[in-house]
Design a protein around this motif. Structure first.
Motif, PDB file in Angstrom:
ATOM      1  N   LEU A 179     121.310  32.455 117.349  1.00 49.27           N
ATOM      2  CA  LEU A 179     121.059  31.896 116.283  1.00 49.27           C
ATOM      3  C   LEU A 179     121.921  32.287 115.074  1.00 49.27           C
ATOM      4  O   LEU A 179     122.220  33.417 114.822  1.00 49.27           O
ATOM      5  CB  LEU A 179     119.397  32.196 115.923  1.00 49.27           C
ATOM      6  CG  LEU A 179     118.403  32.285 116.996  1.00 49.27           C
ATOM      7  CD1 LEU A 179     117.135  32.846 116.923  1.00 49.27           C
ATOM      8  CD2 LEU A 179     118.274  30.761 117.465  1.00 49.27           C
ATOM      9  N   TYR A 180     122.161  31.649 114.159  1.00 47.73           N
ATOM     10  CA  TYR A 180     123.268  31.648 112.999  1.00 47.73           C
ATOM     11  C   TYR A 180     122.266  31.831 111.815  1.00 47.73           C
ATOM     12  O   TYR A 180     121.638  30.954 111.550  1.00 47.73           O
ATOM     13  CB  TYR A 180     124.201  30.757 113.131  1.00 47.73           C
ATOM     14  CG  TYR A 180     125.240  30.747 114.181  1.00 47.73           C
ATOM     15  CD1 TYR A 180     126.215  31.820 114.172  1.00 47.73           C
ATOM     16  CD2 TYR A 180     124.993  29.878 115.430  1.00 47.73           C
ATOM     17  CE1 TYR A 180     126.991  31.513 115.263  1.00 47.73           C
ATOM     18  CE2 TYR A 180     125.823  29.800 116.335  1.00 47.73           C
ATOM     19  CZ  TYR A 180     126.940  30.725 116.316  1.00 47.73           C
ATOM     20  OH  TYR A 180     127.652  30.871 117.453  1.00 47.73           O
ATOM     21  N   GLN A 181     122.669  32.954 110.909  1.00 49.09           N
ATOM     22  CA  GLN A 181     121.964  32.817 109.739  1.00 49.09           C
ATOM     23  C   GLN A 181     122.946  32.964 108.621  1.00 49.09           C
ATOM     24  O   GLN A 181     123.666  33.957 108.636  1.00 49.09           O
ATOM     25  CB  GLN A 181     120.970  34.160 109.623  1.00 49.09           C
ATOM     26  CG  GLN A 181     120.467  34.294 108.043  1.00 49.09           C
ATOM     27  CD  GLN A 181     119.410  35.552 108.078  1.00 49.09           C
ATOM     28  OE1 GLN A 181     118.520  35.281 108.929  1.00 49.09           O
ATOM     29  NE2 GLN A 181     119.536  36.188 107.256  1.00 49.09           N
ATOM     30  N   ASN A 182     123.167  32.173 107.465  1.00 50.30           N
ATOM     31  CA  ASN A 182     124.159  32.287 106.533  1.00 50.30           C
ATOM     32  C   ASN A 182     123.689  33.155 105.460  1.00 50.30           C
ATOM     33  O   ASN A 182     122.688  32.505 104.807  1.00 50.30           O
ATOM     34  CB  ASN A 182     124.455  30.834 106.120  1.00 50.30           C
ATOM     35  CG  ASN A 182     125.528  30.745 104.990  1.00 50.30           C
ATOM     36  OD1 ASN A 182     125.908  31.873 104.394  1.00 50.30           O
ATOM     37  ND2 ASN A 182     126.352  29.772 104.690  1.00 50.30           N
ATOM     38  N   ASP A 183     124.162  34.300 105.309  1.00 52.74           N
ATOM     39  CA  ASP A 183     123.538  35.321 104.248  1.00 52.74           C
ATOM     40  C   ASP A 183     123.803  34.755 103.001  1.00 52.74           C
ATOM     41  O   ASP A 183     122.987  35.112 101.994  1.00 52.74           O
ATOM     42  CB  ASP A 183     124.251  36.657 104.385  1.00 52.74           C
ATOM     43  CG  ASP A 183     123.445  37.449 105.509  1.00 52.74           C
ATOM     44  OD1 ASP A 183     122.439  36.954 106.195  1.00 52.74           O
ATOM     45  OD2 ASP A 183     123.933  38.566 105.820  1.00 52.74           O
TER      46      ASP A 183
END
Length: 190
Positions: A179-183
């Protein structure tokens, strides 16, 4: 300890001794080593889920939270990177092995165990987080073909290119449990 009394294999005895010594202290007392810290995470996840009927759906930020234990053990000469890799593999496999990889998907959430851990992103001061544990968790997950727990990979415009390349390797090799999370979007939104 009971199993240890009857065991004769030296390798099994060493493992059972380590387990028995750790279980006498942890989680009741603060973990003092990387091994104890991993066991604390595993104990809390499994025990809370068993006692309460629902456990936390994430282990948290493992490469940040466990790094001080890892670094201290490596600096004291009581842990090598290979040993850390083996401990991480045992930790992840213990949870992944409860999952039937061959189960037919019938409903929407048939393959959802809501079991994740977070890596990367940034430290509280905003500096990028990418360390030996980040790399080890990613490589173990990829090499052992771990599906659960899934990895939430935090990233930003400041993330090192080596980290960005590493988090994409699993997907490029056919594993889609990242899963990718763009901070850059999520932190301001929070």
């Amino acid at each position: 300890a009971a199993m240890l009394a009857e065991e004769t294999d030296p390798a099994v005895r060493a493992n059972l001794t380590r387990i028995a010594e750790t279980a006498r202290r942890v989680p009741w007392e603060k973990p003092e080593s990387f091994y104890e810290a991993l066991n604390t995470y595993a104990f809390l996840r499994k025990t809370l889920g068993t006692l309460e009927g629902a456990g936390p759906n994430t282990f948290g930020r493992l490469d940040m939270d466990l790094y001080p234990f890892y670094r201290a053990d490596v600096d004291r000469g009581i842990l090598t990177e290979t040993e850390a890799r083996d401990l991480i593999a045992a930790f992840l496999i213990a949870f992944d092995s409860r999952y039937n990889h061959n189960m037919a998907m019938v409903g929407y959430a048939d393959h959802e165990l809501e079991n994740t851990y977070v890596i990367g992103g940034c430290h509280p001061d905003g500096t990028p987080l990418y360390n030996d544990l980040t790399r080890l968790f990613l490589s173990v997950t990829r090499e052992e073909k771990i599906i659960f727990p899934k990895i939430k990979c935090r990233y930003s415009a400041n993330s090192p290119q080596a980290y960005l390349d590493e988090i994409d390797r699993a997907v490029l090799h056919g594993t889609s449990t990242v899963l990718y999370q763009n901070d850059d979007a999520v932190i301001p939104a929070l």
